[in-house]
Design a protein around this motif. Structure first.
Motif, mmCIF file in Angstrom:
data_model
loop_
_atom_site.group_PDB
_atom_site.id
_atom_site.type_symbol
_atom_site.label_atom_id
_atom_site.label_comp_id
_atom_site.label_asym_id
_atom_site.label_seq_id
_atom_site.Cartn_x
_atom_site.Cartn_y
_atom_site.Cartn_z
ATOM 1 N N LYS A 75 40.114 47.754 46.167
ATOM 2 C CA LYS A 75 40.581 46.466 45.639
ATOM 3 C C LYS A 75 40.546 46.461 44.116
ATOM 4 O O LYS A 75 41.460 45.923 43.468
ATOM 5 C CB LYS A 75 39.713 45.327 46.192
ATOM 6 N N MET A 76 39.511 47.061 43.553
ATOM 7 C CA MET A 76 39.420 47.146 42.096
ATOM 8 C C MET A 76 40.525 48.015 41.516
ATOM 9 O O MET A 76 41.119 47.687 40.481
ATOM 10 C CB MET A 76 38.045 47.707 41.695
ATOM 11 N N LEU A 77 40.818 49.123 42.188
ATOM 12 C CA LEU A 77 41.874 50.019 41.711
ATOM 13 C C LEU A 77 43.235 49.335 41.747
ATOM 14 O O LEU A 77 44.007 49.401 40.770
ATOM 15 C CB LEU A 77 41.897 51.291 42.557
ATOM 16 N N LEU A 78 43.533 48.650 42.856
ATOM 17 C CA LEU A 78 44.796 47.932 42.957
ATOM 18 C C LEU A 78 44.876 46.828 41.912
ATOM 19 O O LEU A 78 45.922 46.644 41.256
ATOM 20 C CB LEU A 78 44.952 47.335 44.359
ATOM 21 N N GLY A 79 43.769 46.101 41.742
ATOM 22 C CA GLY A 79 43.743 45.029 40.749
ATOM 23 C C GLY A 79 43.907 45.559 39.337
ATOM 24 O O GLY A 79 44.579 44.930 38.507
ATOM 25 N N TRP A 80 43.325 46.719 39.082
ATOM 26 C CA TRP A 80 43.419 47.322 37.749
ATOM 27 C C TRP A 80 44.862 47.690 37.423
ATOM 28 O O TRP A 80 45.346 47.416 36.328
ATOM 29 C CB TRP A 80 42.516 48.546 37.685
ATOM 30 N N PHE A 81 45.549 48.309 38.365
ATOM 31 C CA PHE A 81 46.956 48.654 38.147
ATOM 32 C C PHE A 81 47.806 47.394 37.965
ATOM 33 O O PHE A 81 48.698 47.347 37.103
ATOM 34 C CB PHE A 81 47.490 49.492 39.304
ATOM 35 N N LYS A 82 47.546 46.362 38.764
ATOM 36 C CA LYS A 82 48.319 45.127 38.659
ATOM 37 C C LYS A 82 48.074 44.411 37.337
ATOM 38 O O LYS A 82 48.944 43.664 36.857
ATOM 39 C CB LYS A 82 47.966 44.195 39.820
ATOM 40 N N SER A 83 46.902 44.644 36.734
ATOM 41 C CA SER A 83 46.589 43.971 35.471
ATOM 42 C C SER A 83 47.543 44.398 34.356
ATOM 43 O O SER A 83 47.754 43.659 33.390
ATOM 44 C CB SER A 83 45.135 44.253 35.060
ATOM 45 N N PHE A 84 48.125 45.591 34.477
ATOM 46 C CA PHE A 84 49.065 46.052 33.467
ATOM 47 C C PHE A 84 50.406 45.313 33.550
ATOM 48 O O PHE A 84 51.218 45.382 32.628
ATOM 49 C CB PHE A 84 49.298 47.560 33.605
ATOM 50 N N THR A 85 50.631 44.639 34.663
ATOM 51 C CA THR A 85 51.849 43.847 34.826
ATOM 52 C C THR A 85 51.599 42.365 34.543
ATOM 53 O O THR A 85 52.470 41.531 34.769
ATOM 54 C CB THR A 85 52.407 43.999 36.253
ATOM 55 N N GLY A 86 50.383 42.059 34.085
ATOM 56 C CA GLY A 86 50.044 40.678 33.770
ATOM 57 C C GLY A 86 49.417 39.913 34.915
ATOM 58 O O GLY A 86 49.098 38.725 34.769
ATOM 59 N N LYS A 87 49.224 40.571 36.059
ATOM 60 C CA LYS A 87 48.603 39.924 37.213
ATOM 61 C C LYS A 87 47.105 40.239 37.221
ATOM 62 O O LYS A 87 46.685 41.327 37.599
ATOM 63 C CB LYS A 87 49.247 40.419 38.510
ATOM 64 N N HIS A 88 46.309 39.270 36.784
ATOM 65 C CA HIS A 88 44.868 39.475 36.677
ATOM 66 C C HIS A 88 44.147 38.804 37.851
ATOM 67 O O HIS A 88 44.596 37.794 38.381
ATOM 68 C CB HIS A 88 44.352 38.918 35.357
ATOM 69 N N SER A 89 43.031 39.394 38.243
ATOM 70 C CA SER A 89 42.240 38.871 39.349
ATOM 71 C C SER A 89 40.776 39.197 39.094
ATOM 72 O O SER A 89 40.434 39.906 38.139
ATOM 73 C CB SER A 89 42.690 39.497 40.671
ATOM 74 N N ALA A 90 39.912 38.700 39.970
ATOM 75 C CA ALA A 90 38.486 38.993 39.835
ATOM 76 C C ALA A 90 38.230 40.489 39.997
ATOM 77 O O ALA A 90 37.363 41.064 39.328
ATOM 78 C CB ALA A 90 37.699 38.199 40.883
ATOM 79 N N HIS A 91 38.999 41.137 40.854
ATOM 80 C CA HIS A 91 38.806 42.568 41.077
ATOM 81 C C HIS A 91 39.291 43.395 39.880
ATOM 82 O O HIS A 91 38.675 44.402 39.531
ATOM 83 C CB HIS A 91 39.540 43.015 42.347
ATOM 84 N N SER A 92 40.385 42.984 39.256
ATOM 85 C CA SER A 92 40.847 43.705 38.069
ATOM 86 C C SER A 92 39.857 43.525 36.926
ATOM 87 O O SER A 92 39.593 44.462 36.166
ATOM 88 C CB SER A 92 42.233 43.214 37.646
ATOM 89 N N GLN A 93 39.286 42.329 36.808
ATOM 90 C CA GLN A 93 38.291 42.087 35.764
ATOM 91 C C GLN A 93 37.041 42.928 35.994
ATOM 92 O O GLN A 93 36.450 43.456 35.051
ATOM 93 C CB GLN A 93 37.915 40.599 35.725
ATOM 94 N N LEU A 94 36.660 43.077 37.264
ATOM 95 C CA LEU A 94 35.503 43.900 37.585
ATOM 96 C C LEU A 94 35.774 45.369 37.257
ATOM 97 O O LEU A 94 34.899 46.078 36.753
ATOM 98 C CB LEU A 94 35.147 43.739 39.065
ATOM 99 N N ALA A 95 36.988 45.822 37.532
ATOM 100 C CA ALA A 95 37.350 47.203 37.210
ATOM 101 C C ALA A 95 37.283 47.452 35.711
ATOM 102 O O ALA A 95 36.738 48.470 35.258
ATOM 103 C CB ALA A 95 38.753 47.504 37.732
#
Length: 264
Positions: free
Chosen positions: A65-85
């Motif tokens: 979930k963190m990996l998926l969130g991290w990749f999505k963060s580069f497209t401007g889609k941020h989440s708790a999992h991307s922040q944790l990554a």
């Protein structure tokens, strides 16, 4: 090493890598008390890989979930999992950089029984204090500022006897996180550092080109893997019931033993 030494040392590494009690403090005891030789670079690589596989397997769903969130963060889609990554990445940088620059100096000047004993006691007491002032923040409330603070404090783990897991849990508790959040972030934060340490030792082993007893190395890997996996699971299950003080008391006892060995 014989089979008994391999199993005991791998168990020590697997258990103490994640408990807040310092792996370096425990790994010095067999040589001090039993006169065992250094376990060697190949064994170090094996047990590092074993503990790494254990923590990755245990948190595989979270990591995905963190990996998926991290990749999505580069497209401007941020989440708790991307922040944790991003928090894990940023918290890794300070200790990683300082460890890379000062590893030889630390090995030459700080890896002694007296340093390990004092660090075991002092940072054990700090862990106990932080457990008393902890708050109720959850892991998903961890932000970049928190991550940087924990990352900077993690530099202290380069002092043998401090305990990487112990000092990162201490820092998180000081920031007001609950025990589960502190422990889980500490375990997630261990992944890049164990991978880096194991990779560096692996390169050194390859460059040395020495012969390896693969049966013993495989046994060390398997033992550290199982020990680490069981350790992580049980620690998270009982942490809220027992708190950090049993580990604090244990550290004080261990530090006292090491001091006695040093003065004798």
């Amino acid at each position: 090493m014989d089979i008994t030494q391999v199993i005991i040392l791998a168990l020590i590494q697997g258990l103490t890598e994640f408990l807040p009690i310092s792996s370096s403090a425990h790994l010095i005891l067999p040589s001090q008390l039993l006169g065992w030789p250094d376990q060697g670079l190949a064994f170090d690589v094996a047990v590092h890989v074993g503990t790494l596989c254990a923590v990755v397997l245990y948190f595989i769903v979270d990591l995905w979930k963190m990996l998926l969130g991290w990749f999505k963060s580069f497209t401007g889609k941020h989440s708790a999992h991307s922040q944790l990554a991003w928090a894990v990445i940023l918290a890794t940088i300070p200790a990683g950089a300082v460890g890379y620059l000062l590893s030889d100096w630390i090995e030459a000047w700080l890896r002694s029984a007296i340093v390990i004993a004092i660090a075991t006691c002092v940072f054990g007491l700090l862990l106990g204090w932080s457990d008393r002032v902890r708050g109720r923040r959850t892991l998903m409330q961890l932000n970049i500022v928190h991550a940087l603070f924990i990352g900077v404090v993690q530099i202290l783990a380069l002092i043998p006897g401090t305990s990487r897991s112990g000092i990162t849990m201490t820092a998180a508790l000081m920031l007001g996180f609950d025990r589960q959040a502190a422990a889980r972030f500490s375990f997630l934060l261990s992944i890049p550092l164990i991978a880096a340490a194991g990779g560096l030792k692996g390169v050194q082993l390859y460059q040395m080109g020495t012969s390896t007893e693969w049966e013993l190395i495989g046994m060390g890997f398997a033992t550290s893997f199982v020990a680490a996996l069981v350790c992580i699971h049980l620690f998270l299950r009982i942490l809220d019931k027992i708190g950090m003080w049993p580990f604090v008391i244990y550290r004080l006892m261990l530090g006292t033993v090491l001091l006695a060995l040093f003065w004798n």
